[in-house]
Design a protein around this motif. Structure first.
Motif, short mmCIF file in Angstrom:
data_model
loop_
_atom_site.label_atom_id
_atom_site.label_comp_id
_atom_site.label_asym_id
_atom_site.label_seq_id
_atom_site.Cartn_x
_atom_site.Cartn_y
_atom_site.Cartn_z
N LYS A 103 0.84 -1.20 0.00
CA LYS A 103 0.00 0.00 0.00
C LYS A 103 0.87 1.25 0.00
O LYS A 103 1.91 1.29 0.66
N SER A 104 0.41 2.25 -0.73
CA SER A 104 1.07 3.54 -0.76
C SER A 104 0.03 4.60 -1.11
O SER A 104 -0.91 4.33 -1.88
N LYS A 105 0.20 5.79 -0.58
CA LYS A 105 -0.72 6.88 -0.89
C LYS A 105 -0.62 7.31 -2.35
O LYS A 105 -1.56 7.87 -2.90
N SER A 106 0.51 7.02 -2.98
CA SER A 106 0.76 7.53 -4.33
C SER A 106 0.28 6.61 -5.45
O SER A 106 0.39 6.97 -6.61
N SER A 107 -0.26 5.43 -5.11
CA SER A 107 -0.71 4.52 -6.16
C SER A 107 -1.71 3.51 -5.61
O SER A 107 -1.83 3.36 -4.39
N GLY A 151 6.45 -4.67 6.67
CA GLY A 151 7.55 -3.73 6.59
C GLY A 151 7.19 -2.46 5.86
O GLY A 151 6.03 -2.21 5.54
N VAL A 152 8.24 -1.70 5.57
CA VAL A 152 8.07 -0.42 4.91
C VAL A 152 9.27 -0.15 4.00
O VAL A 152 10.40 -0.51 4.33
N ILE A 153 8.98 0.43 2.87
CA ILE A 153 10.00 1.02 2.01
C ILE A 153 9.73 2.52 2.10
O ILE A 153 8.68 2.99 1.63
N THR A 154 10.61 3.24 2.74
CA THR A 154 10.38 4.67 2.92
C THR A 154 10.56 5.40 1.60
O THR A 154 11.18 4.88 0.67
N ALA A 155 10.04 6.60 1.55
CA ALA A 155 10.20 7.42 0.35
C ALA A 155 11.67 7.63 0.04
O ALA A 155 12.07 7.64 -1.13
N ALA A 156 12.48 7.74 1.08
CA ALA A 156 13.92 7.93 0.89
C ALA A 156 14.58 6.68 0.31
O ALA A 156 15.59 6.78 -0.39
N GLU A 157 14.04 5.51 0.60
CA GLU A 157 14.59 4.25 0.09
C GLU A 157 14.07 3.88 -1.30
O GLU A 157 14.63 3.00 -1.95
N ALA A 181 5.88 6.19 -5.65
CA ALA A 181 6.28 6.53 -4.27
C ALA A 181 7.50 7.44 -4.28
O ALA A 181 7.56 8.41 -3.51
N ARG A 182 8.44 7.13 -5.14
CA ARG A 182 9.65 7.98 -5.25
C ARG A 182 9.26 9.39 -5.70
O ARG A 182 9.66 10.38 -5.10
N ASP A 183 8.42 9.47 -6.73
CA ASP A 183 8.03 10.77 -7.28
C ASP A 183 7.10 11.56 -6.34
O ASP A 183 7.18 12.78 -6.28
N GLY A 184 6.27 10.82 -5.60
CA GLY A 184 5.31 11.47 -4.71
C GLY A 184 5.81 11.66 -3.29
O GLY A 184 5.15 12.29 -2.46
N GLY A 185 6.97 11.08 -2.97
CA GLY A 185 7.52 11.21 -1.63
C GLY A 185 6.74 10.40 -0.60
O GLY A 185 6.65 10.80 0.57
N ASP A 186 6.17 9.26 -1.01
CA ASP A 186 5.35 8.44 -0.11
C ASP A 186 6.03 7.12 0.22
O ASP A 186 6.84 6.62 -0.56
N ASN A 187 5.66 6.56 1.34
CA ASN A 187 6.15 5.24 1.76
C ASN A 187 5.31 4.14 1.14
O ASN A 187 4.15 4.37 0.76
#
Length: 116
Positions: free
Chosen positions: A6-10, A34-40, A105-111
């Motif tokens: 799940k991600s807010k960006s998709s 787990g989580v893949i952070t926006a930074a990751e 997620a990368r483009d939107g800055g979301d986890n």
């Protein structure tokens, strides 16, 4: 068992656990939650793209992985090989929805989260 990313960006991405495990192994992430952070996300995207490229360069390894995951469902080895050849869905196709989620997620800055 299913894993839903799940991600807010998709939109959500749902996969069978056996298919998601290979992706999560590449990313060195827990299979359960787990989580893949926006930074990751950018680094995770790079790692998965490399694995997809390798799977395309070495389709025999990709097919062997598919045979192994389907072998427990079938009794006969010949039937296993025939089934894998006819219905083989490669790593690249399985990873594609999560690759798209990682890009968003990368483009939107979301986890991206799962198992929560």
């Amino acid at each position: 068992m299913l894993i839903t990313f799940k991600s807010k960006s998709s939109p959500e991405v749902t996969m069978y656990q056996e298919h998601a495990e290979r992706i999560l192994d590449v990313l060195n992430k827990n299979h359960t939650r787990g989580v893949i952070t926006a930074a990751e996300a950018a680094h995770a995207l790079q790692l998965l793209e490399q694995e997809v490229a390798l799977s395309k360069l070495h389709p025999e390894v990709d097919a062997a992985h598919a045979n192994h995951s389907h072998a427990h469902h079938l009794q006969d080895e010949d039937e296993t090989a025939e089934m894998a050849d006819k219905n083989h869905i490669g790593f690249a196709q399985r990873a594609y929805p999560l690759l798209e989620m990682l890009r968003a997620a990368r483009d939107g800055g979301d986890n991206i989260v799962w198992g929560i």
